[in-house]
Write an enzyme that holds these catalytic residues in place. Sequence first.
Site, mmCIF file in Angstrom:
data_model
loop_
_atom_site.group_PDB
_atom_site.id
_atom_site.type_symbol
_atom_site.label_atom_id
_atom_site.label_comp_id
_atom_site.label_asym_id
_atom_site.label_seq_id
_atom_site.Cartn_x
_atom_site.Cartn_y
_atom_site.Cartn_z
ATOM 1 N N HIS A 109 -39.540 -22.510 19.278
ATOM 2 C CA HIS A 109 -39.195 -22.635 20.696
ATOM 3 C C HIS A 109 -38.524 -23.981 20.973
ATOM 4 C CE1 HIS A 109 -41.021 -18.898 21.480
ATOM 5 N NE2 HIS A 109 -42.264 -19.294 21.338
ATOM 6 N N ARG A 161 -48.782 -13.449 25.398
ATOM 7 C CA ARG A 161 -48.804 -14.143 24.101
ATOM 8 C C ARG A 161 -50.040 -15.053 24.013
ATOM 9 N NH1 ARG A 161 -42.691 -15.242 22.154
ATOM 10 N NH2 ARG A 161 -41.959 -13.133 22.568
ATOM 11 N N ASN A 198 -44.296 -12.094 28.559
ATOM 12 C CA ASN A 198 -44.611 -13.231 27.686
ATOM 13 C C ASN A 198 -45.960 -13.884 27.997
ATOM 14 O OD1 ASN A 198 -41.126 -14.297 27.391
ATOM 15 N ND2 ASN A 198 -42.339 -12.980 26.067
ATOM 16 N N TRP A 199 -46.535 -13.615 29.198
ATOM 17 C CA TRP A 199 -47.865 -14.160 29.516
ATOM 18 C C TRP A 199 -48.920 -13.615 28.569
ATOM 19 C CZ3 TRP A 199 -47.990 -18.317 32.325
ATOM 20 C CH2 TRP A 199 -47.079 -18.511 33.375
ATOM 21 N N SER A 225 -40.517 -14.126 30.185
ATOM 22 C CA SER A 225 -40.683 -12.899 30.977
ATOM 23 C C SER A 225 -42.132 -12.716 31.424
ATOM 24 C CB SER A 225 -40.259 -11.691 30.138
ATOM 25 O OG SER A 225 -41.212 -11.465 29.123
ATOM 26 N N ARG A 277 -39.065 -15.795 14.787
ATOM 27 C CA ARG A 277 -38.591 -15.426 13.437
ATOM 28 C C ARG A 277 -37.930 -16.618 12.750
ATOM 29 N NH1 ARG A 277 -35.395 -10.589 15.559
ATOM 30 N NH2 ARG A 277 -36.218 -11.452 17.490
ATOM 31 N N ASP A 337 -34.122 -15.131 22.153
ATOM 32 C CA ASP A 337 -34.805 -14.228 21.232
ATOM 33 C C ASP A 337 -34.719 -14.813 19.822
ATOM 34 O OD1 ASP A 337 -36.242 -12.019 20.481
ATOM 35 O OD2 ASP A 337 -34.505 -10.729 20.232
ATOM 36 N N GLY A 338 -35.710 -14.506 19.012
ATOM 37 C CA GLY A 338 -35.654 -14.888 17.604
ATOM 38 C C GLY A 338 -36.202 -16.271 17.294
HETATM 39 C C1 FPP Z 1 -37.864 -15.698 22.488
HETATM 40 O O1 FPP Z 1 -38.132 -15.754 21.113
HETATM 41 C C2 FPP Z 1 -38.213 -16.957 23.190
HETATM 42 C C3 FPP Z 1 -39.096 -17.066 24.191
HETATM 43 C C4 FPP Z 1 -39.854 -15.930 24.712
HETATM 44 C C5 FPP Z 1 -39.347 -18.381 24.865
HETATM 45 C C6 FPP Z 1 -38.123 -19.264 25.087
HETATM 46 C C7 FPP Z 1 -38.416 -20.412 25.978
HETATM 47 C C8 FPP Z 1 -38.224 -21.711 25.689
HETATM 48 C C9 FPP Z 1 -37.630 -22.160 24.400
HETATM 49 C C10 FPP Z 1 -38.653 -22.736 26.696
HETATM 50 C C11 FPP Z 1 -37.640 -23.790 26.962
HETATM 51 C C12 FPP Z 1 -36.409 -23.221 27.571
HETATM 52 C C13 FPP Z 1 -35.527 -23.891 28.317
HETATM 53 C C14 FPP Z 1 -34.390 -23.150 28.837
HETATM 54 C C15 FPP Z 1 -35.641 -25.303 28.614
HETATM 55 P P1 FPP Z 1 -39.359 -14.953 20.511
HETATM 56 O O2 FPP Z 1 -40.558 -15.835 20.561
HETATM 57 O O3 FPP Z 1 -39.492 -13.648 21.204
HETATM 58 O O4 FPP Z 1 -38.890 -14.788 19.049
HETATM 59 P P2 FPP Z 1 -39.219 -13.588 18.048
HETATM 60 O O5 FPP Z 1 -38.587 -12.359 18.626
HETATM 61 O O6 FPP Z 1 -38.598 -14.038 16.773
HETATM 62 O O7 FPP Z 1 -40.721 -13.503 17.959
#
Ligand code: FPP
Length: 159
Positions: free
Chosen positions: A39, A73, A70-71, A67, A26, A22-23
């Site tokens: 990411h 997005r 997340n599709w 999740s 941000r 998460d985050g």
């Molecule tokens: C959450 O932050 C992050 C995600 C939904 C994607 C994370 C996946 C990867 C980094 C892919 C690679 C992973 C591995 C394990 C190799 P957010 O986008 O929800 O952040 P926010 O809440 O600040 O918007």
Amino acid sequence: MKVTLDELKAKPMPQHIAIIMDGNGRWAKNRGLPRTAGHKAGGETFRRIANYCRTIGVKYLTVYAFSTENWKRSQEEVSGLMKLLSSFIKSKEKTLVEERVRFRVVGRRSDLSPKLQREIAALEERTADCDFTLVVALSYGGRAEIVDAAKAWAASGAE
Ligand code: FPP
């Protein structure tokens, strides 16, 4: 207070640690960077955490990476994440095998592209007999899990 690795290993250690990503977005926004850069940085931080967990003797590390929600997005963000996962699998294969890390994916893998599914299956097979288990949850969701479990249960009843 500094603790040596031996002192740390002598202490009670959790068998399984799970992390929810998460985050990332941000983090990137605060630095004026695109979300994909967040990411990428999140993936790198996760790699460091995984290495640390393996070193101190944790047996399983699960990361909730993507999740079913997340599709929804943007197409750009989803394809950036899929590319990141694919490059993680390709670039880390040698290291995972050498460091005896068992790679496993949970979630609805049938939602992923056939190419990514093949890459995942090949890495799972190559690392099947390793000691430290890294579980990556992809296309995961409580609702999806209940539906899939009910379908499997119904199918076993039909047999
Ligand atoms: C959450 O932050 C992050 C995600 C939904 C994607 C994370 C996946 C990867 C980094 C892919 C690679 C992973 C591995 C394990 C190799 P957010 O986008 O929800 O952040 P926010 O809440 O600040 O918007």
